[in-house]
Each structure stands twice: as structure tokens, then as C-alpha cells.
Design a protein around this motif. Structure first.
Motif, PDB file in Angstrom:
ATOM      1  N   ASP A 132      25.630  33.325  28.961  1.00  0.00           N
ATOM      2  CA  ASP A 132      25.050  33.669  30.253  1.00  0.00           C
ATOM      3  C   ASP A 132      23.793  34.496  30.017  1.00  0.00           C
ATOM      4  O   ASP A 132      23.620  35.097  28.960  1.00  0.00           O
ATOM      5  CB  ASP A 132      26.050  34.473  31.095  1.00  0.00           C
ATOM      6  CG  ASP A 132      25.751  34.378  32.587  1.00  0.00           C
ATOM      7  OD1 ASP A 132      24.700  33.806  32.935  1.00  0.00           O
ATOM      8  OD2 ASP A 132      26.566  34.869  33.381  1.00  0.00           O
ATOM      9  N   LEU A 134      21.746  37.747  31.290  1.00  0.00           N
ATOM     10  CA  LEU A 134      22.037  38.982  32.007  1.00  0.00           C
ATOM     11  C   LEU A 134      20.736  39.635  32.434  1.00  0.00           C
ATOM     12  O   LEU A 134      19.834  39.840  31.621  1.00  0.00           O
ATOM     13  CB  LEU A 134      22.840  39.933  31.116  1.00  0.00           C
ATOM     14  CG  LEU A 134      24.123  39.347  30.508  1.00  0.00           C
ATOM     15  CD1 LEU A 134      24.790  40.369  29.600  1.00  0.00           C
ATOM     16  CD2 LEU A 134      25.079  38.895  31.600  1.00  0.00           C
ATOM     17  N   GLU A 138      21.262  44.737  35.564  1.00  0.00           N
ATOM     18  CA  GLU A 138      22.719  44.588  35.635  1.00  0.00           C
ATOM     19  C   GLU A 138      23.433  45.184  34.425  1.00  0.00           C
ATOM     20  O   GLU A 138      24.656  45.183  34.371  1.00  0.00           O
ATOM     21  CB  GLU A 138      23.078  43.103  35.731  1.00  0.00           C
ATOM     22  CG  GLU A 138      22.484  42.400  36.935  1.00  0.00           C
ATOM     23  CD  GLU A 138      22.629  40.890  36.864  1.00  0.00           C
ATOM     24  OE1 GLU A 138      22.672  40.255  37.927  1.00  0.00           O
ATOM     25  OE2 GLU A 138      22.707  40.351  35.743  1.00  0.00           O
ATOM     26  N   ALA A 155      27.832  44.409  31.605  1.00  0.00           N
ATOM     27  CA  ALA A 155      27.017  43.869  32.697  1.00  0.00           C
ATOM     28  C   ALA A 155      27.940  43.216  33.711  1.00  0.00           C
ATOM     29  O   ALA A 155      29.019  42.713  33.364  1.00  0.00           O
ATOM     30  CB  ALA A 155      25.996  42.863  32.175  1.00  0.00           C
ATOM     31  N   ARG A 157      27.940  40.342  36.812  1.00  0.00           N
ATOM     32  CA  ARG A 157      27.238  39.253  37.482  1.00  0.00           C
ATOM     33  C   ARG A 157      27.983  38.867  38.749  1.00  0.00           C
ATOM     34  O   ARG A 157      29.210  38.762  38.763  1.00  0.00           O
ATOM     35  CB  ARG A 157      27.138  38.015  36.578  1.00  0.00           C
ATOM     36  CG  ARG A 157      26.413  38.210  35.263  1.00  0.00           C
ATOM     37  CD  ARG A 157      24.993  38.701  35.432  1.00  0.00           C
ATOM     38  NE  ARG A 157      24.202  37.960  36.393  1.00  0.00           N
ATOM     39  CZ  ARG A 157      23.501  36.858  36.095  1.00  0.00           C
ATOM     40  NH1 ARG A 157      23.521  36.362  34.873  1.00  0.00           N
ATOM     41  NH2 ARG A 157      22.773  36.265  37.017  1.00  0.00           N
ATOM     42  N   THR A 158      27.230  38.671  39.818  1.00  0.00           N
ATOM     43  CA  THR A 158      27.838  38.210  41.061  1.00  0.00           C
ATOM     44  C   THR A 158      28.138  36.718  40.967  1.00  0.00           C
ATOM     45  O   THR A 158      27.455  35.969  40.262  1.00  0.00           O
ATOM     46  CB  THR A 158      26.905  38.468  42.250  1.00  0.00           C
ATOM     47  OG1 THR A 158      25.656  37.795  42.013  1.00  0.00           O
ATOM     48  CG2 THR A 158      26.645  39.950  42.426  1.00  0.00           C
ATOM     49  N   HIS A 166      33.629  38.872  40.781  1.00  0.00           N
ATOM     50  CA  HIS A 166      32.452  39.004  39.927  1.00  0.00           C
ATOM     51  C   HIS A 166      32.871  38.734  38.482  1.00  0.00           C
ATOM     52  O   HIS A 166      34.062  38.732  38.148  1.00  0.00           O
ATOM     53  CB  HIS A 166      31.851  40.410  40.043  1.00  0.00           C
ATOM     54  CG  HIS A 166      31.455  40.788  41.435  1.00  0.00           C
ATOM     55  ND1 HIS A 166      30.157  40.773  41.880  1.00  0.00           N
ATOM     56  CD2 HIS A 166      32.203  41.197  42.502  1.00  0.00           C
ATOM     57  CE1 HIS A 166      30.109  41.147  43.137  1.00  0.00           C
ATOM     58  NE2 HIS A 166      31.345  41.414  43.541  1.00  0.00           N
ATOM     59  N   ARG A 167      31.874  38.524  37.627  1.00  0.00           N
ATOM     60  CA  ARG A 167      32.157  38.331  36.201  1.00  0.00           C
ATOM     61  C   ARG A 167      31.661  39.547  35.430  1.00  0.00           C
ATOM     62  O   ARG A 167      30.490  39.917  35.519  1.00  0.00           O
ATOM     63  CB  ARG A 167      31.498  37.063  35.666  1.00  0.00           C
ATOM     64  CG  ARG A 167      31.790  36.825  34.172  1.00  0.00           C
ATOM     65  CD  ARG A 167      31.237  35.505  33.686  1.00  0.00           C
ATOM     66  NE  ARG A 167      31.984  34.392  34.249  1.00  0.00           N
ATOM     67  CZ  ARG A 167      33.123  33.922  33.744  1.00  0.00           C
ATOM     68  NH1 ARG A 167      33.663  34.493  32.663  1.00  0.00           N
ATOM     69  NH2 ARG A 167      33.730  32.907  34.308  1.00  0.00           N
ATOM     70  N   HIS A 169      30.910  41.270  31.868  1.00  0.00           N
ATOM     71  CA  HIS A 169      30.597  41.003  30.464  1.00  0.00           C
ATOM     72  C   HIS A 169      30.700  42.309  29.684  1.00  0.00           C
ATOM     73  O   HIS A 169      30.293  43.370  30.169  1.00  0.00           O
ATOM     74  CB  HIS A 169      29.191  40.423  30.328  1.00  0.00           C
ATOM     75  CG  HIS A 169      29.000  39.127  31.052  1.00  0.00           C
ATOM     76  ND1 HIS A 169      29.197  37.902  30.461  1.00  0.00           N
ATOM     77  CD2 HIS A 169      28.638  38.871  32.332  1.00  0.00           C
ATOM     78  CE1 HIS A 169      28.953  36.942  31.331  1.00  0.00           C
ATOM     79  NE2 HIS A 169      28.615  37.506  32.481  1.00  0.00           N
ATOM     80  N   SER A 184      33.974  38.153  28.240  1.00  0.00           N
ATOM     81  CA  SER A 184      33.758  38.175  29.688  1.00  0.00           C
ATOM     82  C   SER A 184      35.063  37.850  30.389  1.00  0.00           C
ATOM     83  O   SER A 184      35.936  37.159  29.837  1.00  0.00           O
ATOM     84  CB  SER A 184      32.666  37.182  30.101  1.00  0.00           C
ATOM     85  OG  SER A 184      33.086  35.852  29.893  1.00  0.00           O
ATOM     86  N   THR A 213      22.233  43.960  42.711  1.00  0.00           N
ATOM     87  CA  THR A 213      22.171  45.168  41.889  1.00  0.00           C
ATOM     88  C   THR A 213      20.737  45.649  41.712  1.00  0.00           C
ATOM     89  O   THR A 213      19.864  44.898  41.277  1.00  0.00           O
ATOM     90  CB  THR A 213      22.803  44.918  40.509  1.00  0.00           C
ATOM     91  OG1 THR A 213      24.176  44.554  40.685  1.00  0.00           O
ATOM     92  CG2 THR A 213      22.729  46.168  39.648  1.00  0.00           C
ATOM     93  N   TRP A 229      27.553  49.790  39.738  1.00  0.00           N
ATOM     94  CA  TRP A 229      26.448  48.862  39.959  1.00  0.00           C
ATOM     95  C   TRP A 229      25.950  49.087  41.378  1.00  0.00           C
ATOM     96  O   TRP A 229      26.669  48.852  42.355  1.00  0.00           O
ATOM     97  CB  TRP A 229      26.905  47.422  39.745  1.00  0.00           C
ATOM     98  CG  TRP A 229      27.016  47.067  38.291  1.00  0.00           C
ATOM     99  CD1 TRP A 229      26.054  46.489  37.520  1.00  0.00           C
ATOM    100  CD2 TRP A 229      28.137  47.281  37.426  1.00  0.00           C
ATOM    101  NE1 TRP A 229      26.498  46.333  36.225  1.00  0.00           N
ATOM    102  CE2 TRP A 229      27.779  46.808  36.140  1.00  0.00           C
ATOM    103  CE3 TRP A 229      29.411  47.835  37.612  1.00  0.00           C
ATOM    104  CZ2 TRP A 229      28.645  46.867  35.057  1.00  0.00           C
ATOM    105  CZ3 TRP A 229      30.272  47.900  36.531  1.00  0.00           C
ATOM    106  CH2 TRP A 229      29.891  47.414  35.268  1.00  0.00           C
TER     107      TRP A 229
END
Length: 500
Positions: A132, A134, A138, A155, A157-158, A166-167, A169, A184, A213, A229
Motif C-alpha cells: 500500500d 501511505l 497518515e 499509519a 488508512r481509511t 480502517h486499515r 499498518h 497490517s 487525516t 489521527w
């Protein structure tokens, strides 16, 4: 970059907070802060620091001859980018080829670790999170409880189309500088979405995104991995990233002022009016919001009837060269809030202090003189010019109404905000940073910036004393002794030796 009007005495207790220039310099600067490593392509690279007292920006320098050879003189985009800081740790990235200016996957990520003598600083290359990309805003870095030798990079991620999932990492370093690995997992918001209860998004507005963010803050220390965040208009997603099964908690920010309510639902990370920080002792979250009325220049209406076509009317006004122009002064108000840590309830937000631009004064003569000089870059008005010329003390009214001021950055140490400042007619001219003590209603210092871009390109961060270990750093912090005092002391020593 040099401080034009700074006061070392005012900032004597704030050395842990610096304003770090996000854009690094591609140049060699070898000193006690220099750390070396290798890029993913095997090229040697070194990093150094020049720490300075706010509002002067602190800078970092990255030198990699192999990367500089790739870039012609007319392609100055491959600059290193600062991402996050936590105590002794500094995370940055640098493009490894021209594609890296457009794709984050073509960047190398490094962690710089400042250490006390006799240990040299360390520079670790991180594996690229190839699964991914980033965003810089974030990512956070956390120093772990083992003296900072190990750390975590994280980090959030939406997930498009989801409000609660959310994810997350996570990268964990290994002992002795060995590379760790990225992992993740999906995380969800536990409990109700408080921001939708406190400040729901109307269906009529364009922004229907739950979270964007703007920056990342760390609320914990050591084994406490609480990270936030921040969506500068909606709220903070909190998560203890060091737990085995981390959960997200939603905490809205204070409701925006009425004059800023239209900004609250824009799909942007812009920090034009606000900032969030955590106090140095991690005891509370700090939030500042500015209500800004920008100064503007108004031209008199030319004689004759107005043209109903806006473009033709604009041409008619433009052709009138002798139209009188008037500067309509601006104004702003800054309000700060506090939230105790650990965070429990939205009701715990407490309004702390506020100041209006017209209330500010200064005890710093150089700051006053510089602000007056900068304001004259705007359209001149006879009344204001006469008032400034007649001023005999530094406690007179400051000409802030003639200046564009925005993008506040909060100090982690005290009630100071650093506000980007520029004359109204200052296109292409230098910008400045003004240090304002909101509680005392004082302008403390003013510093000229290298760039004229009216946009925040610096991070207000807390760094350890080990970043200040380079020769010459004491001078950059305003603690250098006067050259005459040094010479006099040397003469006294020589006289003493002759008498012996």
C-alpha cells in the motif's frame, strides 16, 4: 535562514519544541549530528541537522551524490520530506529516482536516531510498504520503552465507503538495527461515532467523507502506544497501536466557530485556521482555532455606468489607471482549548484562553520594527504611516491588520502559537513566522523565512537534546556569546599567564 527579530530570553524554556522544515536540503553538512547509511540501491547517504530556536525553522540535510547525479539543474523536485518525529527519532523519505516525485513507492524511508555521546547517531533504512502507499500525514513514529533503540512506525488508512472500518499498518524494528517487517490489519471504531452525534454532516454539503487525516499526534509514552489521527475539522481517531487487538475510539474536536462552520465540511486537510498538539508531558491535548478576516484592497468605482457583463466591467476598471485603492484592514481571533489525557469524554474539552489581533502588543523592539516594515509592503495609508512614524515605544498598536496571518502551529511547551505572516501585496516576496503568546497577549518574536509560499511547510515537534549536539548549534539557539566578550576573556587569560 536567519531570525530577524527573535528573543532567546523569551523562549529559554522551550528548547524541546522546534519548527522543523518539512522540505530538507540536499547538501552535505557533516558535524556531530551526521548519521550514515545506504539507500535501497546501495548508494551511501548521510543526514545531518541544524536545530534552531523558534520561530526560526530547524533544517535537516540529506547528502547522496548518486541521487544528485540523476537530477539535472532544471529538475529541483527530488528533495527529502520530513514525516514524523518522536523524541530521539526522526522519520523522513527521499525519492530514489524521478518517478519518486510522483509515486511514493519510488521513495526510500529512513529513521534517524539521535543518541548521546559517545554513541554516533544511527540511520535505518525501512522496507517499503509495497502492499500500500501511505500518505505522509497518515504516518507516526513511536519510541518504545527500551531507551529508544527500538521503535514502531504506524499509519491508518481509511476504507472508501466505510465510516467505522480502517486499515492499520505497523512496522516494528528489531534489535541491533536489523530490518523488521510491515504488517497490517483491519480495525474498527468501538462505540458510537461521536462526531456524527456532536456535529453530523448535513446531506446538502459536498463533503460526505467521515475522516480526512490532517496530522498524527502521539498521546502516550514508552509502552503506551496511544496515537491520534486528527481530522482538523471533525475529530480524532484514537488507537493504542501496541495492543494485540487494537480498537479505534472517536473523539470530536470542539465545535467550529460560526465564521468557520462552512470549512468544517470541506474535503480537505488544510490547516489554515487550526492546529492540534500534545503537551510535552503528555498530560493534555491542545487545540487552537483562528477566526480570520483577511485584509483586502478595494478599488474605487470608475466614473460612468457599470457594465452588466462582469468581464467587461473588470476590463473597464482595469483600464482606469488612476483609481484610488484602499486597504481594508483584516483581523483575527485565536481560541485555545484543552482536553486532559487519558481522553474519556467530549465534555472534557475546556476553553483555555483567547486573543484578538487588536489586543496584541510586544516588548521586543526588533519584532515591532520588523512587523512595521513588513506591513509597509501592503498598500500604504497615510493615517497608519503617520501613526507608525510617531510611535516611540514598542507597546503601541501593532500593524497586524495590514498583514495576512494564518496557519497557526502550536508549541508543545506553552501557550505560544506560530502564525504564518505575509503582506497583502506580498506576492513573490518573503513570508514570516510570528510567535504569539495567546495567554499573555504578546508578540514574542518574528523570523523571516526562505520561502515566500503562504502555506504551512513546517512541523511543530518535540525533539530530544541530542539533536542539539552539533558544533555551532548553541549559536543557532541564540546562546552564542558576543564576539567581543570572547575576545576580552581571551585577553584576560593571556594577561593572567604573563603575571604568573
Amino acid at each position: 535562514m536567519a531570525a530577524v527579530a527573535s528573543s532567546a530570553e523569551v523562549h529559554e524554556g522551550t528548547r524541546s519544541c522546534v519548527l522543523l522544515n518539512v522540505r530538507g536540503y540536499r547538501a552535505a553538512r557533516r558535524d556531530a549530528t551526521t548519521a550514515t547509511s545506504y539507500t535501497s540501491n546501495g548508494h551511501p547517504i548521510e543526514v545531518s541537522f541544524r536545530a534552531a530556536l523558534p520561530p526560526v525553522l530547524s533544517d535537516f540535510y540529506v547528502y547522496c551524490p548518486a541521487l544528485q547525479l540523476q537530477e539535472p539543474a532544471d529538475y529541483p523536485s527530488m528533495v527529502p520530506k520530513a514525516i514524523a518525529v518522536d523524541g530521539d527519532l526522526f522519520l523522513f523519505r527521499i525519492p530514489i529516482d524521478r518517478v519518486g516525485t510522483m509515486s511514493l513507492t519510488h521513495n526510500d524511508y529512513f529513521v534517524y536516531m539521535a543518541r548521546s555521546p559517545p554513541h554516533r547517531p544511527r540511520l535505518d533504512l525501512l522496507p517499503n510498504p509495497s502492499h500500500d502507499t501511505l500518505g505522509d500525514k497518515e504516518i507516526a513514529i513511536l519510541s518504545c520503552a527500551d531507551g529508544g533503540e527500538q521503535y514502531v512506525v504506524t499509519a491508518l488508512r481509511t476504507i472508501p465507503g466505510s465510516k467505522t472500518i480502517h486499515r492499520l499498518h505497523l512496522y516494528r524494528s528489531k534489535p541491533n538495527g536489523e530490518q523488521g517487517r510491515w504488517t497490517s490489519q483491519m480495525v474498527s471504531v468501538e462505540g458510537p461515532l461521536m462526531r456524527d452525534l456532536v456535529c453530523p454532516i448535513p446531506e446538502t454539503v459536498h463533503r460526505q467523507v467521515h475522516h480526512v487525516t490532517s496530522k498524527v499526534i502521539r498521546l502516550g509514552t514508552g509502552a503506551n502506544g496511544m496515537v491520534g489521527w486528527v481530522d482538523i475539522w471533525r475529530g480524532i481517531l484514537l488507537c493504542d497501536v501496541l495492543q494485540e487487538s487494537p480498537k479505534l475510539h472517536d473523539m470530536p474536536l470542539p465545535l467550529p466557530a460560526k465564521s468557520n462552520s462552512h470549512r468544517a465540511f470541506l474535503n480537505t486537510t488544510d490547516q489554515y485556521c487550526g492546529d492540534v498538539a500534545v503537551s510535552r508531558d503528555k498530560s493534555f491535548i491542545k487545540y487552537v482555532e483562528m477566526e480570520i478576516v483577511t485584509p483586502k484592497i478595494v478599488s474605487a468605482t470608475p466614473p460612468g455606468d457599470c457594465d452588466p457583463d462582469p468581464f467587461l466591467e473588470w476590463l473597464r476598471r482595469r483600464e482606469c489607471k488612476d483609481l484610488k485603492r484602499t486597504l481594508v484592514h483584516g483581523r483575527w481571533k485565536a481560541t485555545t482549548w484543552r482536553m486532559p489525557i487519558p481522553v474519556t469524554s467530549w465534555d472534557d474539552w475546556c476553553r483555555d484562553c483567547a486573543v484578538e489581533s487588536a489586543e496584541l502588543s510586544t516588548d521586543n523592539p526588533k519584532a515591532y520594527e520588523l512587523l512595521c516594515a513588513v506591513s509597509k509592503e501592503s498598500l500604504k495609508e497615510d493615517d497608519d504611516d503617520k501613526a507608525m512614524e510617531a510611535a516611540t515605544t514598542t507597546t503601541t498598536r501593532l500593524p497586524l491588520g495590514r498583514l495576512g496571518m494564518a496557519y497557526p502551529a502550536m508549541s508543545i511547551d506553552d501557550d505560544v502559537i506560530y502564525v504564518l505572516t505575509k503582506p497583502v501585496m506580498g506576492n513573490g516576496k518573503a513570508a514570516f513566522l510570528t510567535a504569539v503568546d495567546v495567554r499573555r497577549k504578546k508578540v514574542l518574536a518574528v523570523a523571516k523565512l526562505d520561502s515566500a509560499v503562504f502555506m504551512r511547510y513546517y512541523l511543530a515537534v518535540g525533539i530530544s537534546k541530542h539533536f542539539f549536539s552539533a558544533p555551532g548549534t548553541r549559536e543557532s539557539l541564540g546562546q552564542a556569546e558576543d564576539h567581543g566578550q570572547k575576545s576580552a576573556r581571551r585577553r584576560r587569560r593571556r594577561r593572567g599567564k604573563r603575571q604568573e
